[in-house]
Design an enzyme around this catalytic site. Structure first.
Site, PDB file in Angstrom:
ATOM      1  N   ASP A   1       0.848  -1.195   0.000  1.00 41.09           N
ATOM      2  CA  ASP A   1       0.000   0.000   0.000  1.00 41.09           C
ATOM      3  C   ASP A   1       0.880   1.239   0.000  1.00 41.09           C
TER       4      ASP A   1
ATOM      5  N   THR B   1      -1.746   6.509   0.555  1.00 42.58           N
ATOM      6  CA  THR B   1      -2.233   7.807   0.089  1.00 42.58           C
ATOM      7  C   THR B   1      -3.127   8.368   1.196  1.00 42.58           C
TER       8      THR B   1
ATOM      9  N   THR C   1     -15.795  -2.351  -9.879  1.00 40.70           N
ATOM     10  CA  THR C   1     -17.009  -1.656  -9.450  1.00 40.70           C
ATOM     11  C   THR C   1     -18.138  -1.817 -10.466  1.00 40.70           C
ATOM     12  N   ASP C   2     -19.359  -1.661  -9.992  1.00 42.74           N
ATOM     13  CA  ASP C   2     -20.515  -1.693 -10.924  1.00 42.74           C
ATOM     14  C   ASP C   2     -20.573  -0.415 -11.764  1.00 42.74           C
ATOM     15  N   GLU C   3     -19.776   0.614 -11.373  1.00 44.33           N
ATOM     16  CA  GLU C   3     -19.867   1.905 -12.076  1.00 44.33           C
ATOM     17  C   GLU C   3     -19.370   1.808 -13.517  1.00 44.33           C
TER      18      GLU C   3
ATOM     19  N   TYR D   1     -13.264   8.310 -12.860  1.00 45.96           N
ATOM     20  CA  TYR D   1     -13.053   7.132 -11.999  1.00 45.96           C
ATOM     21  C   TYR D   1     -13.527   5.861 -12.691  1.00 45.96           C
TER      22      TYR D   1
ATOM     23  N   LYS E   1     -11.434   2.533 -14.081  1.00 46.34           N
ATOM     24  CA  LYS E   1     -11.689   1.160 -13.626  1.00 46.34           C
ATOM     25  C   LYS E   1     -12.066   0.281 -14.819  1.00 46.34           C
TER      26      LYS E   1
ATOM     27  N   ASN F   1     -20.169  -0.139  -1.225  1.00 40.37           N
ATOM     28  CA  ASN F   1     -19.965  -0.749   0.093  1.00 40.37           C
ATOM     29  C   ASN F   1     -20.150   0.288   1.190  1.00 40.37           C
TER      30      ASN F   1
ATOM     31  N   LYS G   1     -16.859   9.724   1.419  1.00 40.73           N
ATOM     32  CA  LYS G   1     -17.953   9.030   0.738  1.00 40.73           C
ATOM     33  C   LYS G   1     -19.247   9.300   1.506  1.00 40.73           C
TER      34      LYS G   1
ATOM     35  N   PRO H   1     -24.580  17.696   2.964  1.00 40.08           N
ATOM     36  CA  PRO H   1     -24.752  18.071   1.557  1.00 40.08           C
ATOM     37  C   PRO H   1     -25.321  16.908   0.742  1.00 40.08           C
ATOM     38  N   VAL H   2     -26.499  17.108   0.171  1.00 41.42           N
ATOM     39  CA  VAL H   2     -27.120  16.085  -0.680  1.00 41.42           C
ATOM     40  C   VAL H   2     -27.121  16.629  -2.104  1.00 41.42           C
TER      41      VAL H   2
ATOM     42  N   ARG I   1     -23.477  16.788  -8.684  1.00 40.70           N
ATOM     43  CA  ARG I   1     -22.185  16.339  -9.226  1.00 40.70           C
ATOM     44  C   ARG I   1     -22.286  16.330 -10.757  1.00 40.70           C
TER      45      ARG I   1
ATOM     46  N   HIS J   1     -23.599  13.098 -12.912  1.00 39.38           N
ATOM     47  CA  HIS J   1     -23.994  12.216 -11.798  1.00 39.38           C
ATOM     48  C   HIS J   1     -24.825  11.018 -12.285  1.00 39.38           C
TER      49      HIS J   1
HETATM   50  P1  NAD Z   1      -9.927   3.332  -0.676  1.00 34.22           P
HETATM   51  O1  NAD Z   1      -9.767   4.609  -1.437  1.00 34.22           O
HETATM   52  O2  NAD Z   1     -10.528   3.355   0.677  1.00 34.22           O
HETATM   53  O3  NAD Z   1      -8.502   2.623  -0.527  1.00 34.22           O
HETATM   54  C1  NAD Z   1      -7.566   2.567  -1.563  1.00 34.22           C
HETATM   55  C2  NAD Z   1      -6.240   2.059  -0.979  1.00 34.22           C
HETATM   56  O4  NAD Z   1      -5.317   1.920  -2.064  1.00 34.22           O
HETATM   57  C3  NAD Z   1      -5.616   3.014   0.027  1.00 34.22           C
HETATM   58  O5  NAD Z   1      -5.125   2.281   1.135  1.00 34.22           O
HETATM   59  C4  NAD Z   1      -4.478   3.656  -0.746  1.00 34.22           C
HETATM   60  O6  NAD Z   1      -3.399   4.056   0.080  1.00 34.22           O
HETATM   61  C5  NAD Z   1      -4.089   2.532  -1.695  1.00 34.22           C
HETATM   62  N1  NAD Z   1      -3.441   3.013  -2.923  1.00 34.22           N
HETATM   63  C6  NAD Z   1      -3.874   4.028  -3.730  1.00 34.22           C
HETATM   64  N2  NAD Z   1      -2.997   4.186  -4.749  1.00 34.22           N
HETATM   65  C7  NAD Z   1      -2.018   3.243  -4.593  1.00 34.22           C
HETATM   66  C8  NAD Z   1      -0.867   2.906  -5.332  1.00 34.22           C
HETATM   67  N3  NAD Z   1      -0.524   3.565  -6.454  1.00 34.22           N
HETATM   68  N4  NAD Z   1      -0.098   1.879  -4.898  1.00 34.22           N
HETATM   69  C9  NAD Z   1      -0.421   1.215  -3.765  1.00 34.22           C
HETATM   70  N5  NAD Z   1      -1.499   1.504  -3.016  1.00 34.22           N
HETATM   71  C10 NAD Z   1      -2.291   2.509  -3.428  1.00 34.22           C
HETATM   72  O7  NAD Z   1     -10.733   2.378  -1.659  1.00 34.22           O
HETATM   73  P2  NAD Z   1     -11.860   1.275  -1.319  1.00 34.22           P
HETATM   74  O8  NAD Z   1     -13.169   1.956  -1.207  1.00 34.22           O
HETATM   75  O9  NAD Z   1     -11.368   0.397  -0.238  1.00 34.22           O
HETATM   76  O10 NAD Z   1     -11.868   0.477  -2.702  1.00 34.22           O
HETATM   77  C11 NAD Z   1     -10.973  -0.612  -2.918  1.00 34.22           C
HETATM   78  C12 NAD Z   1     -11.200  -1.176  -4.312  1.00 34.22           C
HETATM   79  O11 NAD Z   1     -12.548  -1.618  -4.439  1.00 34.22           O
HETATM   80  C13 NAD Z   1     -10.993  -0.140  -5.435  1.00 34.22           C
HETATM   81  O12 NAD Z   1     -10.334  -0.792  -6.506  1.00 34.22           O
HETATM   82  C14 NAD Z   1     -12.413   0.276  -5.824  1.00 34.22           C
HETATM   83  O13 NAD Z   1     -12.460   0.643  -7.181  1.00 34.22           O
HETATM   84  C15 NAD Z   1     -13.170  -1.014  -5.555  1.00 34.22           C
HETATM   85  N6  NAD Z   1     -14.600  -0.840  -5.211  1.00 34.22           N
HETATM   86  C16 NAD Z   1     -14.959   0.017  -4.206  1.00 34.22           C
HETATM   87  C17 NAD Z   1     -16.318   0.126  -3.857  1.00 34.22           C
HETATM   88  C18 NAD Z   1     -16.751   1.031  -2.738  1.00 34.22           C
HETATM   89  O14 NAD Z   1     -17.954   1.169  -2.510  1.00 34.22           O
HETATM   90  N7  NAD Z   1     -15.857   1.616  -1.969  1.00 34.22           N
HETATM   91  C19 NAD Z   1     -17.267  -0.620  -4.546  1.00 34.22           C
HETATM   92  C20 NAD Z   1     -16.852  -1.489  -5.567  1.00 34.22           C
HETATM   93  C21 NAD Z   1     -15.506  -1.597  -5.876  1.00 34.22           C
HETATM   94  P1  TYD Z   2     -20.269   8.183  -3.055  1.00 32.66           P
HETATM   95  O1  TYD Z   2     -20.268   7.665  -1.664  1.00 32.66           O
HETATM   96  O2  TYD Z   2     -19.273   9.208  -3.461  1.00 32.66           O
HETATM   97  O3  TYD Z   2     -20.178   6.896  -4.007  1.00 32.66           O
HETATM   98  P2  TYD Z   2     -20.387   6.781  -5.630  1.00 32.66           P
HETATM   99  O4  TYD Z   2     -20.447   8.123  -6.225  1.00 32.66           O
HETATM  100  O5  TYD Z   2     -19.171   6.037  -6.047  1.00 32.66           O
HETATM  101  O6  TYD Z   2     -21.655   5.999  -5.810  1.00 32.66           O
HETATM  102  O7  TYD Z   2     -21.720   8.775  -3.353  1.00 32.66           O
HETATM  103  C1  TYD Z   2     -22.872   7.986  -3.187  1.00 32.66           C
HETATM  104  C2  TYD Z   2     -24.056   8.818  -3.658  1.00 32.66           C
HETATM  105  O8  TYD Z   2     -24.222   9.917  -2.761  1.00 32.66           O
HETATM  106  C3  TYD Z   2     -23.865   9.418  -5.037  1.00 32.66           C
HETATM  107  O9  TYD Z   2     -25.124   9.430  -5.706  1.00 32.66           O
HETATM  108  C4  TYD Z   2     -23.418  10.842  -4.759  1.00 32.66           C
HETATM  109  C5  TYD Z   2     -24.123  11.175  -3.451  1.00 32.66           C
HETATM  110  N1  TYD Z   2     -23.409  12.114  -2.547  1.00 32.66           N
HETATM  111  C6  TYD Z   2     -24.093  13.224  -2.018  1.00 32.66           C
HETATM  112  O10 TYD Z   2     -25.285  13.423  -2.305  1.00 32.66           O
HETATM  113  N2  TYD Z   2     -23.410  14.068  -1.178  1.00 32.66           N
HETATM  114  C7  TYD Z   2     -22.096  13.879  -0.853  1.00 32.66           C
HETATM  115  O11 TYD Z   2     -21.520  14.709  -0.099  1.00 32.66           O
HETATM  116  C8  TYD Z   2     -21.420  12.742  -1.387  1.00 32.66           C
HETATM  117  C9  TYD Z   2     -19.969  12.470  -1.062  1.00 32.66           C
HETATM  118  C10 TYD Z   2     -22.112  11.873  -2.223  1.00 32.66           C
END
Ligand code: NAD
Ligand code: TYD
Length: 357
Positions: A34, A37, A136-138, A161, A165, A191, A200, A216-217, A294, A297
């Site tokens: 890791d 960051t 991700t599903d995105e 983003y 991905k 998640n 998030k 903020p919504v 956003r 969005h």
């Molecule tokens: P996060 O941003 O919380 O964590 C990312 C981690 O990666 C951090 O620990 C950071 O230090 C490390 N990192 C970033 N750049 C790096 C690099 N160049 N080399 C080594 N380490 C590095 O992310 P998360 O929410 O835990 O997501 C993890 C993975 O799951 C991602 O690939 C994301 O696309 C995927 N994902 C996330 C969600 C979600 O809801 N969070 C859903 C589906 C998939």
């Molecule tokens: P987020 O947690 O950033 O995940 P993602 O955009 O990857 O789905 O956002 C979840 C939803 O919430 C998305 O529709 C954007 C919205 N959102 C807000 O309304 N206000 C906020 O401050 C943030 C961060 C997200």
């Protein structure tokens, strides 16, 4: 599965995965690479630092020499690749790091795996090696009122983003088809749970609501996400590692669609019940502010997780009602963690993101 390289294990999902994996798989050794960051935090894994089966390495997945050395030294036979830049709003602000880490970094890891597993015949474990790419599903784009993403939904990413991905998913597939690299891809919905960074939606709202700050919504608050408790995602990844068919993609989802405004209101009500109303006596819903949307969005995400259920028997175990209570309780009990990760650079980010909104 003996020697696992986890990338991004100090982030939200990665740290939950490291913990679940060490608990459930006594036979494995786990190396966590890791870069630390802003999203990576050693405190997320403080409780397992002393575990003899665990090693932390600070470094960048884009550092080919370091990654190559790790494959050799640690005889890596399994990769679970989480490391990424993961926040849509930051990708709109500054996409370059998303290209470097998500695309070039994934490419660097794939090359290291190809050299270690496919050209180095001394590694006897190569037939059982696995490269699991967490996505991700995105990547599938945005749904209207109806429909679900399946594994065959065409890719249509719409933010820097999700585009980065999507590119990394395509590279992983290409390494399977071209070189025979034993890959697996999971595409998961949003998640939530412990150690979620408060940029998030869910942790940001919990943190602001606890501190009496505005919530903020974006837009009309009716955008829909399919929320999954993080431990369920970790169990899905283990199931795919153990029994998934090489070269396949598995969609992972919570079967739990919610509008953003429903999530925000649920958190306000839970906090009022657990921590009492605001000092002014007002309920926390009074903090909700609809702000500028956003750009680009995505309206709705929803996953059809039928394949992973039918093939691997996985389905979510934690309902949203239970998961959100566990999450809110965790944040109430870990206020010093939130303070630590929201000090310094987080404040500048918050001002940039929400200041003029
Ligand atoms: P996060 O941003 O919380 O964590 C990312 C981690 O990666 C951090 O620990 C950071 O230090 C490390 N990192 C970033 N750049 C790096 C690099 N160049 N080399 C080594 N380490 C590095 O992310 P998360 O929410 O835990 O997501 C993890 C993975 O799951 C991602 O690939 C994301 O696309 C995927 N994902 C996330 C969600 C979600 O809801 N969070 C859903 C589906 C998939
Ligand atoms: P987020 O947690 O950033 O995940 P993602 O955009 O990857 O789905 O956002 C979840 C939803 O919430 C998305 O529709 C954007 C919205 N959102 C807000 O309304 N206000 C906020 O401050 C943030 C961060 C997200």
């Amino acid at each position: 599965m003996n020697n696992i390289l986890v990338t991004g294990g100090c982030g939200f999902i990665g740290s939950n995965f490291v913990r679940v994996c060490l608990e459930r798989c006594p036979e494995v050794r786990l190396v966590n690479l890791d870069k630390l960051t802003y999203a990576g935090n050693l405190a997320n894994l403080a409780d397992i630092e002393g575990d003899r089966r665990y090693r932390f390495v600070r470094g960048d997945i884009g550092d080919a020499a370091l990654v190559g050395d790790l494959f050799r030294e640690e005889r890596i036979d399994t990769v679970v690749h989480f490391a990424a830049e993961s926040h849509v709003d930051r990708s709109i602000d500054g996409p370059a790091e998303f290209i470097r880490t998500n695309i070039v970094g994934t490419f660097t890891l794939l090359e290291a795996a190809r050299h270690a597993w496919l050209t180095n015949s001394s590694l006897s474990a190569q037939h059982s090696a696995r490269f699991l790419h967490v996505s991700t599903d995105e990547v599938y784009g945005s749904l209207g009122e109806t429909g679900l993403f399946t594994e065959t939904t065409p890719y249509d990413p719409r933010s820097p983003y999700s585009a980065s991905k999507a590119a990394s998913d395509h590279l992983v597939s290409a390494y399977h088809h071209t070189y025979g690299l034993p890959t697996l891809i999971t595409n998961c919905s949003n998640n939530y749970g412990p150690y979620h960074f408060p940029e998030k939606l869910i942790p940001l709202v919990i943190n602001n609501a606890l501190n009496g700050r505005e919530l903020p919504v974006y837009g009309d608050g009716r955008n829909v996400r399919d929320w999954l408790f993080v431990e369920d995602h970790c169990r899905a990844i283990l199931a795919v590692l153990r029994q998934g068919r090489v070269g396949e993609t598995y969609n992972v989802g919570g079967n739990n669609e919610k509008q953003n405004i429903e999530i925000v209101e649920a958190i306000c009500d839970l906090l009022d019940a657990k921590a009492g109303p605001l000092p002014s006596g007002e309920p926390r819903r009074s903090l909700i502010r609809f702000v500028k949307d956003r750009p680009g969005h995505d309206r709705r995400y929803a996953i059809d997780a039928g394949k992973i259920k039918a093939e691997l028997g996985w389905e979510p175990a934690v309902t949203f009602a239970e998961g959100i209570v566990r999450t809110v309780d965790w944040y109430l009990q870990h206020r010093e963690w939130v303070e630590q990760v929201t000090s310094g650079a987080y404040r500048d980010y918050y001002e940039r993101q929400y200041g003029g909104r």
